[in-house]
Every structure is written in structure tokens, then in C-alpha cells.
Design an enzyme around this catalytic site. Sequence first.
Site, PDB file in Angstrom:
ATOM      1  N   GLY A  84       0.816  -1.207   0.000  1.00  0.00           N
ATOM      2  CA  GLY A  84       0.000   0.000   0.000  1.00  0.00           C
ATOM      3  C   GLY A  84       0.844   1.248   0.000  1.00  0.00           C
TER       4      GLY A  84
ATOM      5  NE  ARG B 181       8.639   7.152   1.312  1.00  0.00           N
ATOM      6  CZ  ARG B 181       9.561   7.670   0.483  1.00  0.00           C
ATOM      7  NH1 ARG B 181       9.299   7.791  -0.805  1.00  0.00           N
ATOM      8  NH2 ARG B 181      10.736   8.056   0.926  1.00  0.00           N
TER       9      ARG B 181
ATOM     10  N   GLY C  22       2.405   2.143   5.273  1.00  0.00           N
ATOM     11  CA  GLY C  22       3.467   1.152   5.493  1.00  0.00           C
ATOM     12  C   GLY C  22       4.405   1.585   6.610  1.00  0.00           C
TER      13      GLY C  22
ATOM     14  CD  GLU D  85       4.759  -4.154  -3.717  1.00  0.00           C
ATOM     15  OE1 GLU D  85       4.460  -5.352  -3.579  1.00  0.00           O
ATOM     16  OE2 GLU D  85       4.337  -3.445  -4.641  1.00  0.00           O
TER      17      GLU D  85
ATOM     18  CB  CYS E  82       3.481  -2.229  -7.227  1.00  0.00           C
ATOM     19  SG  CYS E  82       2.066  -2.935  -6.386  1.00  0.00           S
TER      20      CYS E  82
ATOM     21  CD  GLU F 213       3.781   4.636  -6.224  1.00  0.00           C
ATOM     22  OE1 GLU F 213       4.062   4.577  -5.015  1.00  0.00           O
ATOM     23  OE2 GLU F 213       3.293   3.680  -6.854  1.00  0.00           O
TER      24      GLU F 213
END
Lengths: 535, 535
Positions: free
Chosen positions: A246, A248, A251, A270, A307, A398
Site C-alpha cells: 500500500g 508509504r 506502510g 511494499e 506497483c 510516486e
Amino acid sequence: MTLTQTDLTGRSILAGESVAGTGATVHGADPATGEALEPGYTLIDEDQLAAATAAAEEAFASFSRLDPTAHADFLERIADNIEAVGEELVARAMAETGLSEARLTGERGRTTGQLRLFARVVRQGDHRGVRIDPALPERTPAPRTDIRQRKIPLGPVAVFGASNFPLAFSTAGGDTAAALAAGCPVVFKAHNAHPGTSEIVGRALADAVAEAGLHPGVFSLVYGQGSRIGQALAADPVIQAVGFTGSRGAGLALVATAAARPVPIPVYAEMSSINPVFLFDGALQGDVDALATAFVGSVTGSSGQLCTAPGLVFVPAGPAGDAFTASVERALATTAGQTMLTAAIADSWVAGVDTLAAQEGVYLVGRGREGDTENAPAPAVLGTDVATFLDNEVLHEEIFGAASLLIRYSSPEELVHAAGQLEGQLTATLHLSEDDHATVETLLPVLERTAGRILAGGWPTGVEVGHAMVHGGPFPATSDGRTTSVGTLAIERFLRPVAYQDLPDDLLPEPLRRANPWHLNRRLDGRLELAGEQA
Amino acid sequence: MTLTQTDLTGRSILAGESVAGTGATVHGADPATGEALEPGYTLIDEDQLAAATAAAEEAFASFSRLDPTAHADFLERIADNIEAVGEELVARAMAETGLSEARLTGERGRTTGQLRLFARVVRQGDHRGVRIDPALPERTPAPRTDIRQRKIPLGPVAVFGASNFPLAFSTAGGDTAAALAAGCPVVFKAHNAHPGTSEIVGRALADAVAEAGLHPGVFSLVYGQGSRIGQALAADPVIQAVGFTGSRGAGLALVATAAARPVPIPVYAEMSSINPVFLFDGALQGDVDALATAFVGSVTGSSGQLCTAPGLVFVPAGPAGDAFTASVERALATTAGQTMLTAAIADSWVAGVDTLAAQEGVYLVGRGREGDTENAPAPAVLGTDVATFLDNEVLHEEIFGAASLLIRYSSPEELVHAAGQLEGQLTATLHLSEDDHATVETLLPVLERTAGRILAGGWPTGVEVGHAMVHGGPFPATSDGRTTSVGTLAIERFLRPVAYQDLPDDLLPEPLRRANPWHLNRRLDGRLELAGEQA
């Protein structure tokens, strides 16, 4: 079997029991229309969560000791049960995610395929990591005693569903399959964006547990608020590892929670990757339009919500690069936006593209058109140069969705330098010809330290599930670059080694007994001995 | 070769250069007399440290790509150079640590032995983890591309010397050997309690780097203040992993520093273990005096300053246990204290034993006598019962030195319950007869989740260096229970997997090329293929 029922319950499955949560109710929504989907899902509280983790702990003793045949049969049964649901599963996933039937049918095949692949791993048994150093009673100055090593499962594992893969990275997805294959019970927290899909798969899995006669605590499916129940799950003393895919932010919150426990545990999160692509001059001597079309397909497939979508492309300055850029603009112009997973994700993508486009030195290369549904913004490709890129951290972030940034570079040296400034990535992709090998040889050592997977001549989307795959990479692509979340090596993230010194044979676990009853390959005094070679 | 010189310089070795620190000067001291030892060692500052890490980063490119023969030769050369120093090394280590000649001679053999063992691992090459999933161009619905996986070294590694193993867990000790074998340059921070020993070994190692023609940044030896330079080393962006053996406090400080970095890194800290021993009735039917004598030997050897010293023994209530306890008292009475590593460690041990003895329900079983030197307190064994033990956290704490706590238990159920309450441990030891197997079968699953190594019939001190050893275990025994610091599996802590998809053969790293030029065992489509089997 109850699993083909379409009457979804809106409840969690706590160790085989269907349980209504005590908290708020959430609904899935069709992102193409904004329509809420029935039923509502009641969110559980901490006490209900503790029942699931306590059951997982109870289940560990028997599940972790399952013989390979029963263990593998169980994994295959999950796959069978998921397939037995039929098209209702894909239909519900389409409604909840806006993803296409073809994509979700493929994702279902990938999900059942990886369960069956792990079943083969479990039958084969190399993941048990058997090492035997036999006693050397005559050794001087001191004799050596018999020492045997195997890997055991860590304990109950928490897995978090990902928004962008409602099947392959969710309820019975990669982390669940790897953890169950390792012998770890799983407490799975559903992503609230596809609760019905999660329930259908969760029931198929829970049914497999019951049909195999396993302890019901082997699997629980919980619905809860992420910042409350998700965090409580990572903090639960029973849980021994976390698998997450999911954002940042989410995470890193799990990493922090796991590190702050009285007994810290590993978190395999991840998180974030922009998947750089390196185009060399030689690759632009061929069919540039085909290359540009394939690139745009990789950027826009699944609305860019992969991803490994290529968010960054290094394009040489000069006419060949100009031709590629122009071709990208043309290919993009005929591309329509596709429904994104949720309204929030679409809004976030729009804001991200706006922010990127507003940066000094960033220009628009091309855009597609908006899609016909809600939440289907027009794909975008932007451009800049290396100096601008290196100067501005915003350009390294991202943007989850169908956007990419072309970076024009003027020399191989500049390219290699820029590659060295990238954060950790899941993938790095090369398009090259034989003439470019000298430069690529300089670049490869940089990319090996940056990425988990290096490709030549293809596109990073479409992650093969096999033995050699690495879907992982240095931080912040993941929180632990020593492992992978896709492929059979993933089983190792849920194992740890234990040595047994001088134990009587009948007290040794089966994988370590002298007669090798499970017919395992073993490392004998450092040398691999295949089971087939044995007397 | 300059390494046999006895004129120690008191300087750090920064990438081959002998450099005086800008900071304070520290001296080793003979703990048997309190006498300071010459020369003084000047402590470096952050800028000097940065020179070492920058050189390590520079060295990585070539060192990580060394061919197996040159790489293994280098490791063997380190071992040769250490041996070539001769007895001066053992003499200096004796003076700095108070450990005996026999112990340090053995430790030197272990140090050179593990370097040579890793040389064999490097030649053999299984640690490269080669996996190949060949292309399947005919596969439907989509062809599979060629995917190959290998493990690469993480990057430069920081290793911290341990006070209690001036050779085997220090300059060229286990973590250094494993990191160098993996292909990681090492920046080693000496323990300030044995600076001269560190310099002698550090020069042998630096000489091996030079003689092998490697980049000097492959190894640096630094002297610095732990809370300043040690922390700066763990925080340095060049460093990609940390190996540490020492106290829980220092280990957790490194873990926190590593986790707070912009790019977090793994810390392998071996910290704290009390190494429970479980005596069953059956084991007390034989020669109880021999058992008690062996136990006291394991408790008092190296003055108890071993990570695996048995700090806790579960002894059955009743006459057999009484006989063992009485025998321990007698064996202890004839035992003299041995010099501890430093005055601070001896003081801390005395305080720890006093605290333990003052706890309610804890009684003295027996004591040895004080040794004839400074810092040689009398060994102590104390006693209590299970209820008292479970009620008081103080009784679970490691007392580093020659002390142990006997816990009388009244039933197998009580024993298994108590075992389940233990923190993570390096080892768990069983003394049993065939009559005890039923209870042990209940206990083993508990111990597997608690410890890294389970022994039957021996004592946990004396850690064999081999392929099957695990010297690790769940927190707080170590900060990462998925690995080991002793044995060949330790190389894996400094590696991570990388996948290569569809790369032209000449761009692939040697281990992955089609011709298999390094003759490696490979996993082909999931099946192990030994190099010897290949055409």
C-alpha cells in the site's frame, strides 16, 4: 459448501465464525458510478480482533506441524474453492474496483496459480532448509556433536489487503499464500474498498480450512478501521510478522508500530516505486511507434494502478528521443482514462499530476482523454530534463495512477549519474541495442543496488509468479529489501532457522530425522545432497 | 609484511592508512592488575569516520564482483596472516582481557577456522542463490520471459567488536568474516577494552587486503567513543547493515539509530540470553556429581562471560533434584573466581548477583571463592521456585558472568508453563532419559519458538562453527531472529536477491550466464540442479 452463496453477510470471519462487528458500517462503492454497494460491512473492535489472534495462536501448534501432503492439499483446496465460486467473484470485484473483467479474470488465475505453486513448494520441501553436520566423535582437539538445522514458521502473521489487487495481493493473495505455505496462521485485514470481494474469497478460504479439518484459527478475515484495528493487529503480541502492500505512509506507520512493540517483529511493506526505464539510443533505431505504444499501454493498463507501472523514463536528447516523445504524445491522444479504484485515489492522482505539472521545468508531453465513467481522469505524460529532475524531490515521488515523466538526458555519464540518485525501486527497465552494452555495463551495478528486478527489452508491469521472481527492492520500494512478496522465495520471509544439537532421533522433527521420512534435499556437512541420490 | 611488529601504533586503520585520531586517548588495561597498557589509542572524529565509510563505498564496486577464487584466497590470506603473528597475539589478548591462554588459543583457531570455512563457502557458491526460470515462448495465454535470480551483497557493513570474544567476535570475527565472504566491505569499530588485540588483527587483515591487491576501502579499523562514533557509523548513509554483539542497551540504541535513518537498514544485534537448562528426573538417575561438575564448568568457564552460559536451570523438586543441588554446592565450593574482562563488568556482575540474592524467595545455593587477581569475584549459584521466578522480572535478567539460578519445579506441567513465559533465548538445553520423552515432546514446540538452538545432553557453551549451527534467536536474544551470527548461514544476513529479466547473456552477471562459468548449483524452474549433473 456454502461459498458460492451470493448473499454476502457483511461480517468478519473470526476463526471460522461469522461475526458482526460492533463498530461503524462501511460500504464498498462502484467507482464507475459512485453507487454504494450492499451489504454494509460492520467493523470489529479490539476485543473481537483479540479473539482472532488468540485463535491463530492456538492453531499454530498443529498447523505448523502439518505433514507436507496435507499441507499442500490444503493450499490446493483454497485454489479449488476460489474457482468454484465462479463468475460471481469477478463480477463483484469489477463492481468494487472498476477494473476490467479481463484483468480480474487474469488476476484470479494468478491467485489460484500461486496457491498451487506454493503447494508444490510445500511438497518439495527445500524451504525447510535442512542442514546436517553429523557428529565427528574422533575429531581433535574436541569431538563434534551432531547438529541439525531446519527452518520453522515464525508464528501467526498479519496480512493487509491492497486496494489495487483485490485478489492477488488480498485475502488469498501472495502474502497469505506464502504465510500459509510456511505454516503460519493468517489474520487478514480486508481493504475497505473491496469488502465483498474479500468476503467471497475469505469464505472460500475458511471453508478450505474446515474441509481440511484444520484448526479454524488458521485463518481469520477482519474488517476494521485501518488506523485503529490495523495498528492493533500489528501491535498484537501473538502476531510475529506483517505483510502489507500500500502507501508509504500506511506502510511506515506499521513499521513504527512493529518496532515499538516490547518484542519487535518484521514488517514486509511494499510501498512506493516509480520504476525507472532507461531508453538507449540503440533501442530507438527500430520501430519507435511500437515502443511508444507499448510504453503507453504499460502506463495506462489497470489505470496505472500497478506497483510496477513505469513512472519515469530516461529518453536521450536528440532526434531519436524526439521521435519517441512525439510518438508517445500520439499514442496517448487515442487513450481514454479508465475508472480508478476509488474516488479518493482518483482525486489524489489528479492532485499529484497538477502538482508535478506546476513544477518549474516540467512540461506536458501529452494527455489522453477522460473516460466515460466517474473517476476516470485523462492519462498524462510529462517531461523534463535531468538537471531539473535531480534538483526537485517532487519529481521523485510516486503518482499512483496513469502518469509518467520523461526525462531527457544528454550523455551516458549524465544517465548513470542520475540513476545513482534514485530512491530504492521495485524495478528498473532497459531498452538497448548491442551498441549500448558499454554504457549498460556501467549502469547495471547502480541498478542492482537500487532495484529488486532489472529488465531488458520489456515493461515492468506484469509480474511473473515463479521461482526466480523478485518483487521487492531497497527502501522505500519496500521496508525490507532482503525479501520478495511475489514468487516462491517469498516463503522465506515467514521462516527462521532453529538448530538441534544431539537430540535423540525420535525427538527430532521429521525433516531432520536420520531416515529422512519426508525425502528432503539436505545440506550434509555443507554439500547439497538431493533426495533422489540417497539410498 | 609488517604485521608481526609488536610496536603497536595506537592508531586507526582508515582504508589501509594508519591514522591518529583527533580525540581523547584510551588505554587497554590488564583486568588482573588494573594496570594500564601501552600504547594509548587515539579516538577518531566524525570526519575521519566518513573517510573510512567513503572508502568502503568506493571499494564495493570491485570487491562485490570478485571472482570466487580470488575472493576465497583473500579470506584464507587473512587467516594465514593472523596465524603468522604468532604468540604475541594471544599474549596481548590475555593482558587485555584476563582470559586464559588456552581459551584464547582456542579462540584464535576458531577465528581462522571460520575464515577458512567461509572461503570454502565462497568457492562453492550456493550462497549466491541462483534461480533460473527459463523463457517459455509457447506458453498460453501469455509467453514467459527468461527470469534469473541471484543474491548480491548489501553494501558496506559496520561491525562492532564484542568485549568477551576479542578474536572470534571482533576484528576478523564472525560478522566480519561473513560480511567479507558476502562481498561487503567492512568498517570495524574496535571495542575499547582490547584495543591492542584489535590493532594486531586489524593490521593482519589490512595487510591481506593490500597483498591481495584489493581496494584498501575493503576494510577499516576505527577506534572511537561508542555513543558518538558507534552511533555515527550506524547512521552513515554508506553503511547498509550492522553486526553487533554486546549489551541489550547498546544493541537497542543501534537498532533505534538504524530505524531512524532516512533509509533504514538491518541491525543484527546479539544482546541478551539466559540460556535455560531443563533437567528431567530421568537425567538425575545417573552420575549426578558428573552432571553438577559439568554444569559448574559451563557456568564458570571464561568467568561466565559467554553469550550461551547457562543462567537458568530448571531442577525437579524431590530427592533427585536435591542431590543435584547439593552436588552443585560442593562443586562450586572448590571453584575460584577468574579475572573478568574489565573492572566495570566485574562491578556490574557483583551488583547483579547482590540484587538477585536480595529478591524475596531467592536463596543462595552455593558460592566459589574469590580469585587471586583483581576483578575475580566468587562464582555464585542461587535458587528459587517456579512461582517466584514467574512473579519477578528481575529473575529473568541476564547477569553477565559466573552466576546461575536453579529453579525447582514440581511437575512437568509447571515446567512447560514456565518455559512458555521465557523471553527469546540463544539456546535451550535438555537433560533427559527415555522416560522423559513424553514431557519433552510437549516442551519442544515451546522451545522452538523461544530459542535458536536446542541441545540434548550437553551444555550450551562452546558454539560449534559449521553449516548447521544457529547462534541467534528471538528477541531479545537478538534483534533479528531470522538469522545467525555463527556458522555459514550467517552469510545470508548480508545478501539480498535481485532478479534479471531477459538480459542478454553477456550483460548477465557470471553466476547467471547460460554457460554457468562458475559451476554453481542452480534452481532450474524450482528444481535444484547440481553443477556436477550438468553437461
